[in-house]
Scaffold this active site. Structure first.
Site, short mmCIF file in Angstrom:
data_model
loop_
_atom_site.label_atom_id
_atom_site.label_comp_id
_atom_site.label_asym_id
_atom_site.label_seq_id
_atom_site.Cartn_x
_atom_site.Cartn_y
_atom_site.Cartn_z
N CYS B 84 -18.49 18.74 7.81
CA CYS B 84 -19.33 18.16 6.76
C CYS B 84 -20.17 17.01 7.32
O CYS B 84 -21.08 17.23 8.09
CB CYS B 84 -18.46 17.76 5.57
SG CYS B 84 -19.41 17.44 4.07
N HIS B 194 -14.69 22.50 4.39
CA HIS B 194 -13.64 21.55 4.82
C HIS B 194 -12.33 22.27 5.12
O HIS B 194 -11.47 22.38 4.23
CB HIS B 194 -13.40 20.53 3.71
CG HIS B 194 -14.48 19.52 3.57
ND1 HIS B 194 -14.45 18.29 4.22
CD2 HIS B 194 -15.64 19.55 2.88
CE1 HIS B 194 -15.55 17.61 3.91
NE2 HIS B 194 -16.29 18.36 3.10
N GLU B 196 -9.86 21.13 6.61
CA GLU B 196 -8.72 20.19 6.47
C GLU B 196 -8.24 20.11 5.02
O GLU B 196 -7.16 19.58 4.76
CB GLU B 196 -9.11 18.81 7.01
CG GLU B 196 -9.91 17.92 6.07
CD GLU B 196 -11.40 18.27 6.01
OE1 GLU B 196 -11.78 19.39 6.39
OE2 GLU B 196 -12.18 17.41 5.56
#
Lengths: 79, 225
Positions: B84, B194, B196
């Site tokens: 990002c 994302h 994560e």
């Protein structure tokens, strides 16, 4: 030297901000508006205007997506 | 195998990235003002709003002292993942091709997307299951991937497009549905989604783990554990 740097989206790159404003103006009764594009105005005092193009290339604009124009606007005001 | 997560003023996904990386290896924070990567084996530039995203997203962060070290690490072949805002920073730094522009809708978009893995044999995708899309969230306002048409052709020919939004799911107007690209050498990778935030079934999906597992496998091949 006081200078203005005008940063604009490159021609041909979709500019949704410009489009949104172009659609909003007729809603207020302003007809006949075309080709609205939104960029950025940076005003700065510089000791050496010769550095301005490099400043534009390295930081003030992203040459991949933006064009810049340098307008020197005279002597630095005392302030 | 140790991951280093770069923390800028304004980073906000740094802790999530750290926790995600810790699922597959060791991980430590790297501070933006440091000129030292503390011997990490891979670098993650996380999401957030580095330096307030003033001027342009990622524009100021690229000049952080730690970024000189990250660039040198990348030149030497080290694995660098930008997520990002990290993707935006790596593009501004010239470590990745292209740029990120405001979403066509001009809105902040936060939702789960399906991603097609275009190439499954790379340092960042080798642990992905072949021909199964990844379910990973996006959350951004400036995620429209842009490169000129000739540059896009060159990227595709060189196999640098690693992830695409699944057909019909392009959330932001990215050219050619591109969600993630790597550099020519294949050791620097950036993506808007994302991974994560998708590392446990409790988060709705654990598909993001495969990105971190790929990196661990790649580093493991190079450096015996």
């Amino acid at each position: 030297m006081r200078a203005r740097v005008l940063v604009r989206p490159k021609a041909g790159i979709l500019d949704p901000q410009g489009q949104a404003v172009e659609r909003a103006l007729p809603a207020l009764g302003f007809s006949g508006v075309r080709n609205v594009h939104i960029g950025r105005l940076i005003e700065l005092d510089v000791d050496d205007p010769a550095h301005l193009p490099e400043m534009c290339e390295k930081l003030l604009s992203n040459p991949l997506i933006e064009d810049y124009e340098i307008v020197e606007t005279g002597m630095r005001p005392d302030r | 195998m140790k991951f280093g997560i770069v923390r800028f003023p304004g980073s906000c996904d740094d802790v999530d990235a750290l926790i995600a990386a810790e699922r597959v290896g060791e991980a430590t924070m790297l501070w933006h003002a440091d000129r030292d990567l503390h011997g990490v084996d891979a670098v993650i530039v996380p999401g957030g709003f580095s330096y307030g995203d003033y001027l342009r997203v990622g524009a100021i962060a690229r000049f952080a002292p730690v970024m000189e070290e990250v660039a040198e690490f990348a030149r030497e072949g080290g694995l660098v993942l930008g997520i990002c805002n990290g993707f935006q920073v790596l593009c501004e730094a010239g470590l990745l091709p292209g740029a990120l522009l405001p979403n066509v809708s001009l809105r902040f978009i936060c939702r789960q997307v399906e991603l097609d893995v275009v190439r499954g044999e790379t340092s960042f995708t080798r642990a992905c299951e072949p021909s199964r899309p990844l379910s990973i969230p996006i959350k951004h306002t400036t995620g429209r991937y842009y490169a000129s048409e000739p540059d896009l052709d060159a990227l595709e020919t060189a196999g640098q497009v690693l992830l695409r939004y699944a057909p019909g799911q392009n959330p932001n107007g990215s050219t050619r549905d591109i969600a993630g690209v790597c550099n020519r050498a294949g050791n620097v990778f950036g993506l808007m989604p994302h991974p994560e935030h998708a590392v446990d079934p409790l988060m709705g999906s654990a598909d993001g783990l495969s990105i971190f597992e790929s990196m661990r496998a790649q580093v493991g091949d190079r450096i015996p554990a």
